[in-house]
Design an enzyme around this catalytic site. Structure first.
Site, mmCIF file in Angstrom:
data_model
loop_
_atom_site.group_PDB
_atom_site.id
_atom_site.type_symbol
_atom_site.label_atom_id
_atom_site.label_comp_id
_atom_site.label_asym_id
_atom_site.label_seq_id
_atom_site.Cartn_x
_atom_site.Cartn_y
_atom_site.Cartn_z
ATOM 1 N N ASN A 85 44.981 47.956 36.750
ATOM 2 C CA ASN A 85 44.126 47.692 37.911
ATOM 3 C C ASN A 85 42.735 47.184 37.526
ATOM 4 O OD1 ASN A 85 42.949 48.408 40.786
ATOM 5 N ND2 ASN A 85 41.733 49.564 39.307
ATOM 6 N N ALA A 86 42.299 47.449 36.287
ATOM 7 C CA ALA A 86 40.924 47.057 35.908
ATOM 8 C C ALA A 86 40.747 45.551 36.077
ATOM 9 C CB ALA A 86 40.644 47.451 34.459
ATOM 10 N N TYR A 150 39.326 33.598 37.830
ATOM 11 C CA TYR A 150 39.962 34.784 38.430
ATOM 12 C C TYR A 150 41.368 34.445 38.963
ATOM 13 C CZ TYR A 150 40.147 38.925 41.572
ATOM 14 O OH TYR A 150 40.485 40.093 42.230
HETATM 15 P P1 NDP Z 1 35.722 47.738 41.089
HETATM 16 O O1 NDP Z 1 34.762 46.723 40.564
HETATM 17 O O2 NDP Z 1 35.314 48.640 42.199
HETATM 18 O O3 NDP Z 1 36.271 48.636 39.871
HETATM 19 C C1 NDP Z 1 36.726 48.020 38.712
HETATM 20 C C2 NDP Z 1 37.215 49.072 37.754
HETATM 21 O O4 NDP Z 1 37.677 48.418 36.552
HETATM 22 C C3 NDP Z 1 36.124 50.030 37.335
HETATM 23 O O5 NDP Z 1 36.669 51.338 37.220
HETATM 24 C C4 NDP Z 1 35.729 49.527 35.956
HETATM 25 O O6 NDP Z 1 35.239 50.522 35.083
HETATM 26 C C5 NDP Z 1 37.064 49.023 35.429
HETATM 27 N N1 NDP Z 1 36.899 48.055 34.357
HETATM 28 C C6 NDP Z 1 36.305 46.832 34.432
HETATM 29 N N2 NDP Z 1 36.339 46.232 33.223
HETATM 30 C C7 NDP Z 1 36.947 47.105 32.374
HETATM 31 C C8 NDP Z 1 37.255 47.066 30.994
HETATM 32 N N3 NDP Z 1 36.963 46.012 30.230
HETATM 33 N N4 NDP Z 1 37.894 48.131 30.438
HETATM 34 C C9 NDP Z 1 38.206 49.217 31.195
HETATM 35 N N5 NDP Z 1 37.941 49.306 32.512
HETATM 36 C C10 NDP Z 1 37.308 48.262 33.094
HETATM 37 O O7 NDP Z 1 37.030 46.895 41.492
HETATM 38 P P2 NDP Z 1 37.996 47.013 42.764
HETATM 39 O O8 NDP Z 1 38.382 48.423 42.971
HETATM 40 O O9 NDP Z 1 37.426 46.246 43.870
HETATM 41 O O10 NDP Z 1 39.267 46.169 42.250
HETATM 42 C C11 NDP Z 1 40.309 46.763 41.509
HETATM 43 C C12 NDP Z 1 41.340 45.693 41.193
HETATM 44 O O11 NDP Z 1 41.827 45.123 42.404
HETATM 45 C C13 NDP Z 1 40.763 44.536 40.364
HETATM 46 O O12 NDP Z 1 41.743 44.096 39.435
HETATM 47 C C14 NDP Z 1 40.525 43.466 41.408
HETATM 48 O O13 NDP Z 1 40.574 42.178 40.851
HETATM 49 C C15 NDP Z 1 41.680 43.716 42.365
HETATM 50 N N6 NDP Z 1 41.440 43.231 43.702
HETATM 51 C C16 NDP Z 1 40.373 43.685 44.445
HETATM 52 C C17 NDP Z 1 40.175 43.224 45.732
HETATM 53 C C18 NDP Z 1 39.054 43.703 46.575
HETATM 54 O O14 NDP Z 1 38.895 43.190 47.681
HETATM 55 N N7 NDP Z 1 38.265 44.678 46.146
HETATM 56 C C19 NDP Z 1 41.071 42.213 46.323
HETATM 57 C C20 NDP Z 1 42.156 41.825 45.462
HETATM 58 C C21 NDP Z 1 42.326 42.316 44.208
HETATM 59 P P3 NDP Z 1 33.719 51.104 35.251
HETATM 60 O O15 NDP Z 1 33.761 52.004 36.449
HETATM 61 O O16 NDP Z 1 33.467 51.861 34.002
HETATM 62 O O17 NDP Z 1 32.828 49.935 35.429
#
Ligand code: NDP
Length: 243
Positions: A85-86, A150
């Site tokens: 999911n990250a 992306y």
């Molecule tokens: P957030 O930005 O709220 O959270 C992202 C999470 O990913 C955080 O926990 C972050 O960790 C973690 N993360 C980022 N980079 C790394 C890394 N290099 N290693 C480990 N962990 C990492 O994202 P969302 O909840 O909005 O999105 C979650 C997923 O859903 C993503 O893949 C996004 O592309 C996808 N998505 C989201 C949509 C939306 O509308 N929000 C729509 C469609 C898809 P930390 O907390 O430490 O920063």
């Protein structure tokens, strides 16, 4: 479903946090991987009552994933569920996109799937059971202005999942992709209100989605009930794009 160990990358915030909590509610132990936000990680652990643990490592770094996976297995046991999911965004028009923004998005959103699956799938094959869900995006299905990096990464996850599903089916491992539409999280919270308003106008159900609505889809896909679903791409987008 019997209690299993689940790894949820990006599992301490946003959609990932809802997924982690949903899997804990289903009775599983969750290893939530994060990389920057210690405060969110501690908050998650504190609320998890010993059923969720945060692990800090960079999912875009293969060696870090190998080490992180070893720590998870030592701490919680063999992993049966993986939710990739990250994800990050580094938006900008292609003709102005710095090379770094291409590579960071491909590394974090797509190479992370290779890294995490490559370290976890051999153990699932030994167990003859596994559930993998990759969180892609509506923008990987249809493209989006300012998101060549992306969209490429998220579309790549779909092909990745289908090919891995074929190779894994005979071992009791399913691999599916969920493509959320716009969901209320910090990622979308950073977007300009005018842009958000124009997005909501394009969503037939008339609102953005909630993280719980994605978590519910994932909960089903990782359950034993979903054994016949593999290689699927499931859209959860309020009717915005019907792939
Ligand atoms: P957030 O930005 O709220 O959270 C992202 C999470 O990913 C955080 O926990 C972050 O960790 C973690 N993360 C980022 N980079 C790394 C890394 N290099 N290693 C480990 N962990 C990492 O994202 P969302 O909840 O909005 O999105 C979650 C997923 O859903 C993503 O893949 C996004 O592309 C996808 N998505 C989201 C949509 C939306 O509308 N929000 C729509 C469609 C898809 P930390 O907390 O430490 O920063």
């Amino acid at each position: 479903m019997s209690q299993k160990v689940a790894v949820v990358t990006g599992g301490t915030r946003g959609i990932g946090l809802s997924i982690s909590n949903a899997l804990i509610a289903e009775g599983h132990k969750v290893a939530a991987v994060y990389f920057g936000n210690n405060e969110a990680a501690m908050k998650f652990e504190g609320a998890a009552n010993g059923n969720g643990k945060a692990f800090k490592f960079d999912v875009s770094d293969y060696a870090a994933c190998e080490r992180g996976y070893a720590e998870i297995v030592e701490s919680l046991g063999d992993v049966s569920i993986l939710v990739n999911n990250a994800g990050i965004t580094r938006d900008g028009m292609f003709h102005k996109m710095p090379e770094e923004n291409w590579h960071s998005v491909i590394h974090t959103n797509l190479n992370s799937c290779f890294n995490m699956c490559r370290v976890i799938v051999p153990g699932m094959r030994d167990q003859k059971f596994g559930r993998i869900v990759n969180i892609s995006s509506i923008n990987g299905q249809k493209g989006q202005f300012g998101q060549v990096n992306y969209a490429a990464a998220k579309a790549g996850m779909i092909g990745f999942s289908k090919a891995l599903a074929l190779e894994s089916a005979a071992k009791g491992i399913t691999v599916n992709t969920v493509c959320p539409g716009y969901i209320e999280t910090e990622m979308t919270g950073h977007m300009n209100q005018d842009v958000l308003d124009s997005i909501v106008k394009q969503i037939p159900v008339g609102r953005m989605g909630k993280p719980q609505e994605i978590a519910d889809v994932v909960s089903f896909l990782v359950s034993e009930k979903a054994a016949f679903i593999t290689g699927a791409t499931l859209s959860a987008n309020g009717g915005q794009y019907m792939a």
